[in-house]
Enzyme design. Structure first.
Site, mmCIF file in Angstrom:
data_model
loop_
_atom_site.group_PDB
_atom_site.id
_atom_site.type_symbol
_atom_site.label_atom_id
_atom_site.label_comp_id
_atom_site.label_asym_id
_atom_site.label_seq_id
_atom_site.Cartn_x
_atom_site.Cartn_y
_atom_site.Cartn_z
ATOM 1 N N SER A 119 23.010 -99.067 132.446
ATOM 2 C CA SER A 119 22.561 -99.371 133.755
ATOM 3 C C SER A 119 23.474 -99.036 134.922
ATOM 4 O O SER A 119 23.136 -98.618 136.147
ATOM 5 C CB SER A 119 22.378 -100.876 133.815
ATOM 6 N N ASP A 142 26.438 -106.270 123.291
ATOM 7 C CA ASP A 142 27.392 -105.330 122.434
ATOM 8 C C ASP A 142 28.885 -105.403 122.743
ATOM 9 O O ASP A 142 29.598 -104.868 122.072
ATOM 10 C CB ASP A 142 26.970 -103.971 122.652
#
Ligand code: F6P
Length: 360
Positions: A119, A142
């Protein structure tokens, strides 16, 4: 005295715990300290693409209860790259200009983008092309965004995975079984190694260290000979056997997702007559729920610091967590690095030091 501003805020990519606390912190700092307007942009860049843009004016009262709320009140998307946007007729179209215009039509002075590496790369490209003033905040369970020790959502995900191991150990012991927990994390094993150590796993499998099925089977057999009849294995979704490939699943819509390594390993362990084996795929449970205190804390610190960067006119920067401090760095630096588990680092050494088997 900082002049009046109108700033936008959006959440992009997969949701996680801690997004609403960041939005709350941004609003409290921007509206409360500086007296600025804050427009929440719905569904990430899709909200800017809509004509008129889809926004939610946010004030301190609106965000009051958001500290403990999971997900993102603004909505998000992790599909639909604006530079190759999937159209209804199956073609891909560059819709970046529509999004860029959304920012200018709203009369924004700056925008705060909360997202992971993917993003952030897209938002930066839009900002450069459209002359936006962008500040980034890293979020992802993550924890793979370079240069920040922590991203929002990671701690909550580790807590959930650890709790899952805490629960699974009882079934493992009661039934003399091997219990496998498959966790998310994309191509990095941060969730698996952190939760594995914290949750007392016997075996931790991460993408950074390809595993050997035959060595895992020998290890389990050796433990059985010494009277240990159950075992707890945690595997990252992208862990793979030395001789194999990363396991993927294709859904009905044709989208590929990581997953299936737990089931693969269970079949190998059962097939070799080692032990009865069961698999739990934790999935999106790791992304939801009430943010942990640490995620709320980091979210709050990031939100305040991001607004302060705008007040100082410092753009194209992302806030990061380094040695208990918020430090801002160029977004380009953060997206240039993909942060995997350091196989020579403390966590790998700790796991090995504890006698946890890492699969090779
Ligand atoms: O990047 C966050 C993440 O949760 C990964 O750990 C996982 O592989 C992926 O997103 C799942 O994405 P989706 O929500 O599209 O299934």
């Amino acid at each position: 005295m900082v002049e009046h501003k109108r700033i936008g805020i959006l959440t992009s990519g997969g949701d996680c715990a801690g997004l609403n606390p960041v939005i709350r912190a941004v609003v409290r700092r921007a509206a409360g300290t500086y007296g600025w307007e804050v427009l929440g942009i719905r569904q990430a860049t899709l909200g800017l693409m809509a004509n008129p843009a889809s926004v939610w004016p946010l004030d301190i009262k609106t965000v009051d209860s958001w500290l403990t709320a999971g997900g993102t009140m603004l909505g998000t998307t992790n599909t639909g790259n604006p530079f190759a946007f999937p159209m209804a007729d199956g073609t891909l179209k560059d819709r970046s200009e529509e999004i860029i215009q959304g920012y200018h039509q709203l009369g924004l002075d700056a925008i705060i983008g909360i997202g992971g590496d993917g993003s952030m790369a897209i938002l930066r490209q839009l900002a450069q092309q459209g002359n936006w003033n962008l500040v980034g905040i890293p979020k992802t369970i993550d924890n793979d965004v370079g240069v920040t020790e922590r991203s929002i959502g990671f701690d909550t995900a580790v807590n959930i995975a650890t709790e899952a191991l805490d629960r699974l150990q009882f079934t493992a012991a009661s039934h003399s079984r091997v219990m496998i927990l498959e966790v998310m994390g994309r191509d990095a094993g941060h969730i698996a190694i952190s939760a594995g150590i914290a949750g007392g796993a016997d075996i931790i499998l991460i993408p950074e260290i390809p595993f050997s099925v035959s060595h895992i089977c020998s290890k389990l057999k050796g433990w059985q000979r010494r009277g240990k009849n159950s075992a707890l294995i945690i595997t990252a979704e992208a862990a793979r056997a030395e001789e194999g490939i990363t396991m993927m699943q294709t859904d009905a819509a044709g989208q590929c997702r990581l997953g299936g390594v737990g089931e693969y390993l269970a079949n190998q362990i059962c097939g070799n007559n080692i032990a009865e084996t069961r698999v739990t795929v934790l999935g999106h449970v790791q992304r939801g729920g009430i943010p942990s205190p640490l995620d709320r804390l980091i979210a709050s610190a990031f939100g305040v610091a991001a607004v302060d960067l705008i007040a100082q006119g410092k753009y194209d920067q992302i806030v990061t967590w380094q040695k208990r401090q918020v430090v801002s760095v160029p977004i380009a630096e953060a997206i240039a690095q993909y942060d995997k588990v350091d196989i020579h680092g403390t966590l790998v050494k700790t796991a090995r030091g504890l006698g946890i088997y890492l699969g090779n």
